[in-house]
Design a protein around this motif. Structure first.
Motif, PDB file in Angstrom:
ATOM      1  N   TRP A   1       6.848  -9.578  -1.800  1.00 34.14           N
ATOM      2  CA  TRP A   1       6.705  -9.666  -0.515  1.00 34.14           C
ATOM      3  C   TRP A   1       7.891  -9.777   0.260  1.00 34.14           C
ATOM      4  O   TRP A   1       8.301  -9.124   1.230  1.00 34.14           O
TER       5      TRP A   1
ATOM      6  N   ALA B   1       7.595  -2.993   4.854  1.00 37.21           N
ATOM      7  CA  ALA B   1       6.014  -2.842   5.156  1.00 37.21           C
ATOM      8  C   ALA B   1       6.096  -3.122   6.908  1.00 37.21           C
ATOM      9  O   ALA B   1       5.205  -2.407   7.403  1.00 37.21           O
TER      10      ALA B   1
ATOM     11  N   PHE C   1       0.413  -0.739  -1.488  1.00 38.00           N
ATOM     12  CA  PHE C   1       0.587  -0.656  -0.045  1.00 38.00           C
ATOM     13  C   PHE C   1       1.017   1.147   0.250  1.00 38.00           C
ATOM     14  O   PHE C   1       0.614   1.573   1.309  1.00 38.00           O
TER      15      PHE C   1
END
Length: 315
Positions: free
Chosen positions: A6, A13, A128
């Protein structure tokens, strides 16, 4: 490991979310505006006519609508590049950046196996990417729906490739291609360049040579004395070939159709001739979408399998 992935990819993202919001800021008002114009012009006459002939007022309304939103229809050309850019710009750096900077050695000596690293990286980024591609594909499908109903065919390459499930397959394939490119070239820019070339080559090959043969076309022959060939563009039928055949079946004209009114014209050699058309019915659209998406998802799976094996061999 999830937290590390992340932290490494949160900027990507964020840009993806901002990109989708920017697209929605255009697509939603534009789509709602098209639907209002569709209703105001009375284009419900298309569905009301069913399989019958459309009245002249309905045809005029269709021409007005498609002319009014011709720019929106052309924008689908630009949207074709979105899955490619998402996949390659996210996929190529996934492995190549680690190798280029040498950080992979640190990660793999901190109690994280190569397998765990690859599963976390490929799985989270791939998941994602899948979500972004789904939102993109079905969002564009919703936006284009009024134009498709008004006669812009969904089988058209600039529509088929940007709506429905197809962008999911393209994006996952581009992502996997970038990952493999990064594991082979070990540098981000060469990996991107190589992935781009291969992606375009495969896309052109599938579109030009495979897609037309996903299903055998329907063949229909009608007399040249009849104007209607039985193909309905408003239903999304995809014409793949047209020719004029004589009564004995011999070819008179290729890639063409003709009309002969025996009450006004001397049909001559066209007497008894038939307009022959080969087409894919519009109701096969989702079948073609599923087949093409399946091809690219399968290719992505093979590439990811290769990437897993490649990661285990990297020094």
């Amino acid at each position: 490991m999830i937290w590390l992935v992340w932290r490494q990819h949160r900027r990507q993202a964020l840009f993806a979310v901002l990109g989708l919001l920017a697209l929605a800021a255009f697509v939603v008002p534009s789509g709602l505006g098209m639907r209002r114009s569709y209703d105001d012009l009375g284009l419900g006459c298309i569905q009301a006519a069913g399989d019958g002939d459309l009245p002249g007022t309905c045809l005029d309304a269709i021409r007005t609508f498609t002319s009014q939103y011709s720019i929106e229809g052309s924008l689908s050309i630009l949207l074709m590049f979105v899955p490619m850019l998402i996949g390659i710009f996210w996929g190529a750096p996934l492995v190549a950046r680690e190798l280029e900077h040498g950080t992979h050695r640190l990660v793999w000596t901190q109690g994280v196996s190569r397998r765990q690293w690859a599963v976390a990286k490929f799985g989270l980024v791939g998941g994602f990417t899948l979500l972004v591609a789904l939102v993109f594909g079905f969002g564009v499908s919703w936006w284009m729906a009024p134009l498709n109903t008004a006669g812009i065919p969904r089988f058209d390459v600039f529509n088929f490739d940007v709506g429905g499930l197809a962008p999911v397959g393209y994006t996952l394939f581009a992502l996997a291609l970038g990952i493999v490119g990064g594991s082979l070239w070990r540098k981000v820019l060469p990996a991107m360049a190589a992935s781009l070339v291969v992606f375009i080559g495969v896309r052109v090959a599938v579109t030009a040579f495979a897609r037309p043969h996903f299903a055998a076309p329907v063949e229909r022959g009608t007399s040249v004395e009849v104007l209607d060939t039985g193909v309905d563009p408003l239903a999304g039928d995809w014409v793949q070939g047209m020719e004029v055949r004589a009564a004995d079946g011999s070819l008179l004209m290729d890639h063409a159709s003709t009309v002969c009114n025996p009450g006004a014209d001397d049909c001559g050699s066209m007497t008894g001739a038939v307009n022959w058309v080969m087409y894919q019915p519009g109701d096969r659209y989702w079948m073609f979408q599923l087949i093409e998406t399946g091809i690219y998802v399968a290719l992505a799976g093979v590439l990811l399998w290769f990437a897993f094996r490649r990661v285990r061999q990297l020094a």
